[in-house]
Design a protein around this motif. Structure first.
Motif, mmCIF file in Angstrom:
data_model
loop_
_atom_site.group_PDB
_atom_site.id
_atom_site.type_symbol
_atom_site.label_atom_id
_atom_site.label_comp_id
_atom_site.label_asym_id
_atom_site.label_seq_id
_atom_site.Cartn_x
_atom_site.Cartn_y
_atom_site.Cartn_z
ATOM 1 N N LEU A 153 0.834 -1.205 0.000
ATOM 2 C CA LEU A 153 0.000 0.000 0.000
ATOM 3 C C LEU A 153 0.870 1.257 0.000
ATOM 4 C CD1 LEU A 153 -2.727 -1.141 2.554
ATOM 5 C CD2 LEU A 153 -3.166 -0.508 0.167
ATOM 6 N N THR A 158 0.941 4.086 -3.017
ATOM 7 C CA THR A 158 0.683 5.517 -2.865
ATOM 8 C C THR A 158 1.877 6.353 -3.309
ATOM 9 O OG1 THR A 158 -0.240 7.175 -1.383
ATOM 10 C CG2 THR A 158 1.424 5.749 -0.445
ATOM 11 N N ASN A 205 1.658 6.365 -7.051
ATOM 12 C CA ASN A 205 0.343 6.778 -7.536
ATOM 13 C C ASN A 205 -0.280 5.711 -8.435
ATOM 14 O OD1 ASN A 205 -1.842 8.533 -7.664
ATOM 15 N ND2 ASN A 205 -1.093 9.535 -9.525
ATOM 16 N N THR A 260 -2.614 1.860 -8.564
ATOM 17 C CA THR A 260 -3.663 1.075 -7.919
ATOM 18 C C THR A 260 -3.101 -0.290 -7.543
ATOM 19 O OG1 THR A 260 -5.424 2.206 -9.138
ATOM 20 C CG2 THR A 260 -5.925 0.022 -8.266
ATOM 21 N N GLU A 317 -8.262 13.977 2.479
ATOM 22 C CA GLU A 317 -6.843 13.887 2.145
ATOM 23 C C GLU A 317 -5.975 14.664 3.118
ATOM 24 O OE1 GLU A 317 -3.950 14.576 -1.749
ATOM 25 O OE2 GLU A 317 -6.098 14.164 -2.014
ATOM 26 N N GLY A 366 -4.089 11.601 3.911
ATOM 27 C CA GLY A 366 -3.235 11.505 2.744
ATOM 28 C C GLY A 366 -4.024 11.086 1.515
ATOM 29 N N PRO A 367 -3.338 10.963 0.378
ATOM 30 C CA PRO A 367 -4.038 10.622 -0.865
ATOM 31 C C PRO A 367 -4.668 9.238 -0.810
ATOM 32 C CG PRO A 367 -1.655 10.547 -1.171
ATOM 33 C CD PRO A 367 -1.893 11.149 0.173
ATOM 34 N N ILE A 393 -5.840 5.498 -1.983
ATOM 35 C CA ILE A 393 -5.093 4.391 -2.591
ATOM 36 C C ILE A 393 -6.104 3.456 -3.240
ATOM 37 C CG2 ILE A 393 -3.397 2.564 -2.246
ATOM 38 C CD1 ILE A 393 -2.719 3.953 0.451
ATOM 39 N N ARG A 448 3.610 13.022 5.673
ATOM 40 C CA ARG A 448 2.898 12.114 4.784
ATOM 41 C C ARG A 448 2.826 10.716 5.384
ATOM 42 N NH1 ARG A 448 3.937 11.007 -1.718
ATOM 43 N NH2 ARG A 448 2.175 9.576 -1.950
ATOM 44 N N PHE A 479 -0.491 8.462 6.152
ATOM 45 C CA PHE A 479 -0.613 7.102 5.621
ATOM 46 C C PHE A 479 -0.953 6.119 6.743
ATOM 47 C CE2 PHE A 479 1.451 2.969 4.914
ATOM 48 C CZ PHE A 479 0.815 2.562 3.753
ATOM 49 N N ARG A 506 -4.472 6.377 7.800
ATOM 50 C CA ARG A 506 -5.364 5.780 6.809
ATOM 51 C C ARG A 506 -5.417 4.264 6.948
ATOM 52 N NH1 ARG A 506 -7.690 6.507 1.780
ATOM 53 N NH2 ARG A 506 -7.167 8.724 1.766
#
Length: 642
Positions: free
Chosen positions: A437, A441, A444, A446, A495, A499-500, A502, A589, A593, A596
């Motif tokens: 994971l 991330t 970027n 999947t 976010e 964070g962004p 995933i 970051r 993560f 998340r």
């Protein structure tokens, strides 16, 4: 203008074929002859096509992909008039079934809502051999409904109808060329969630529908939208012509080892109303009426519980010695229980794989026995490669990463299957997924989740590891929702706090026949190596066989620098992710993560004879010295590890 169009539409839909043949041995008169000629030429239409029926096409065979939404159909040239007797309603059944997935022309307006009202005539347009297959739902289940329809059309079945509980779904299905009717429910378009008051309202709508349709005289195969058909069930149902009702069940212990009906005396689980077949007999109609009245009288009664309560008023005796049918309800209703091995629940299909072990072909799959709501059901069907996703699902921007899990034989097979050995096995895999994971991330991309091996089943109650009498093998590949909170993994989290996002895909994703050629043929194999050894250096140079050697224990900057050279590659496959990544350079970051992914894991349930008996998985179990898989000891400890 609008009213004129509506009137014209009604006239067209109500028109009847005009067959005019002029037999003349004596000319009675020019005026009479002219009348007949005029009628033949200016008849309103040579065929009557309602909103449910497209003009008959010569195409045959299975339809695997819907055509473009703006597909138009050219009308065939009308044959010369001939004298034919009008078909009876029974003879006409199925002869005017319109093609499914053929969209109305886009220059047409949406017909008025009253066109879609539930009527005997509307159902009659889709009936074949006196059988109609029905599901229903709201717009939140649009993709489930499309999947349900696609499986049936792949099986060359077109005697289907979908009940729309909101106008948004009705319009969407109409423009996709799917037979739809208005249930008049005025339901919300969003997912209502299992057990909510709106969920129970949806269940009652099903009962009202059955009670309304049975008097039409048609056989009704009623289905929930969270199931798919894998094999044409109609020949199987026809094997039991004396049955008033054939129902699926939540049975997890096999009572038969072939494709005969389950032995009713041995079925202790609930009858499941997600898949059941009704014949329009007086006994069935009486049951439907009383079932409806029961739910109307008490809106707290769950529709399935009400059905079971009525059915179990009387159980037995058997109708005969061979068929497997038995009397239930009022002593006159003849019932059969569809075998759980081939009319599968989420347990007999995904956990036990009962049909595989018995070497049988499954007819149906219903996503019961799962733990992540609607998202969990969707993911289960994707794991089974039976969900209908649009092409963009298989070609995500940024591409994909996958990895081969590393599992020592001792963790998988040695020793007894206990809570401790189960958690040791799962935690070992979880640590690798955590690294994957993080890499996903960073790049970027999947993440294609790996298959997860479990030693113990997951249920809602205490159990000894697997259900006694079931065919669950140990260890087994368990569905993702047994360990992970799939609904949280797929949810949009803020976010700035987490964070962004995933993206994830199911473990079977890269084996799915729907995967496009441009993805299948764009791969980079990555082999981890020990830095300092020959040929192991941080470089974007690949071998002649397109293999990249990449040093273990690389940091964020190294990952970004090397793999930025492969942004055009669709799939990056790591031979392993153990010790691949040592951590983020940006500590802010990293904290997001961690916040998340801590929410990504769920619980194992449940240890016997303990309250609470559930045990929380912990994504960072390895950072807690002496961590043990034990239930919470106090109410204060009974919370996820974050």
């Amino acid at each position: 203008m609008v009213e004129g169009w509506r009137n014209g539409f009604r006239e067209a839909t109500n028109s009847k074929p005009l067959f005019v043949t002029i037999y003349a041995t004596v000319i009675i008169g020019v005026l009479v002859s002219s009348f007949y000629v005029f009628s033949a030429i200016y008849s309103p239409s040579n065929g009557s096509y309602s909103w449910l029926s497209s003009p008959p096409l010569s195409t045959s065979g299975r339809i695997y992909h819907p055509p473009q939404e703006n597909t138009t159909v050219e009308l065939p040239v009308a044959p010369p008039p001939q004298v034919l007797p009008l078909p009876t309603p029974e003879e006409a059944q199925g002869k005017s079934l319109g093609k499914i997935w053929v969209s109305p022309p886009r220059d047409k307006k949406m017909p008025p809502l009253e066109t879609f009202k539930l009527t005997k005539e509307l159902f009659g347009e889709r009936v074949k051999d006196n059988v109609i297959i029905v599901t229903f739902g709201n717009y939140a289940f649009m993709d489930f409904i499309l999947t349900w329809v696609k499986h049936l059309t792949d099986l060359d079945l077109s005697n289907i109808l979908v009940g729309a509980m909101d106008t948004k779904l009705l319009e969407a299905l109409y423009w996709k060329g799917i037979p739809v009717f208005d249930m008049g429910s005025h339901m919300s378009t969003v997912d209502v969630g299992w057990g909510s008051p709106t969920f129970h309202k949806m269940g009652r709508e099903k009962v009202f529908l059955i009670d309304s349709v049975l008097p039409y005289g048609y056989e009704l195969l009623m289905c929930d939208t969270d199931m798919v058909w894998l094999k044409n069930p109609l020949p199987y149902l026809a094997r039991y012509p004396d049955a008033d009702v054939l129902t699926s069940s939540d049975q997890v212990v096999p009572t038969v080892v072939d494709d005969s009906l389950d032995i009713w005396q041995q079925v202790g689980a609930a009858y499941n109303i997600g898949i059941f077949h009704w014949r329009p007999t007086e006994s069935a109609k009486k049951l439907a009426k009383e079932w409806k009245e029961l739910l109307v009288a008490d809106d707290k009664v769950w529709d399935q519980n009400g059905f079971n309560e009525l059915m179990r008023k009387q159980l037995g005796p058997s109708v005969d010695g061979d068929s497997g049918l038995f009397y239930a309800y009022d002593g006159t209703l003849k019932v059969g229980i569809l075998p759980a091995s081939i009319f599968c629940s989420g347990h007999t299909y995904f956990v036990q794989a009962m049909y595989q072990q018995l070497r049988l072909e499954p007819y149906a799959l219903h996503t019961t026995f799962q733990y992540a709501g609607t998202e969990g059901k969707r993911h289960r069907l994707r794991e089974g490669m039976v969900f209908y996703d649009p092409p963009e699902y298989y070609d995500s921007p940024g591409g994909f990463i996958s990895f081969k899990p590393s599992i020592p034989k001792s963790l998988l097979l040695d020793g007894k299957h206990t809570i401790e050995s189960h958690f040791i096995l799962v935690n070992h895999q979880m640590k690798q997924i955590r690294s994957a994971l993080a890499i996903a991330t960073l790049l970027n991309r999947t993440l294609v989740m790996p298959p997860i091996w479990c030693r113990l089943d997951r249920l809602w109650f205490g159990h000894p590891g697997t259900l006694v009498g079931s065919m669950t093998r140990q260890p087994f590949i368990c569905p993702l929702d047994h360990v992970f909170e799939v609904n949280i993994m797929l949810k949009e989290l803020a976010e700035d706090e987490f964070g962004p996002g995933i993206g994830i895909r199911e473990y079977s994703f890269l084996d799915n026949p729907a995967l496009p050629k441009q993805v299948k043929e764009s791969w980079l194999d990555v082999q981890l190596c020990q830095e300092g050894k020959e040929g192991c250096e941080a470089s974007n140079n690949t071998s002649p066989s397109q293999v990249l050697k990449f040093p273990k224990r690389s940091n964020e900057d190294t990952f970004k620098a090397i793999f930025s050279s492969f942004n055009n590659v669709k799939v990056i496959k790591f031979s392993s992710v153990e010790d691949a990544f040592i951590g983020f350079s940006d500590k802010g970051r990293e904290e997001k993560f961690r916040r998340r992914v801590k929410r990504y894991v769920g619980i194992w349930c449940c240890e016997e004879n303990k309250t609470p008996g559930h045990i929380y998985y912990n994504m960072y179990w390895d950072e807690k010295p002496g961590w043990k898989p034990v239930p919470p000891l106090t109410p204060e400890e009974d919370h996820p590890p974050f």
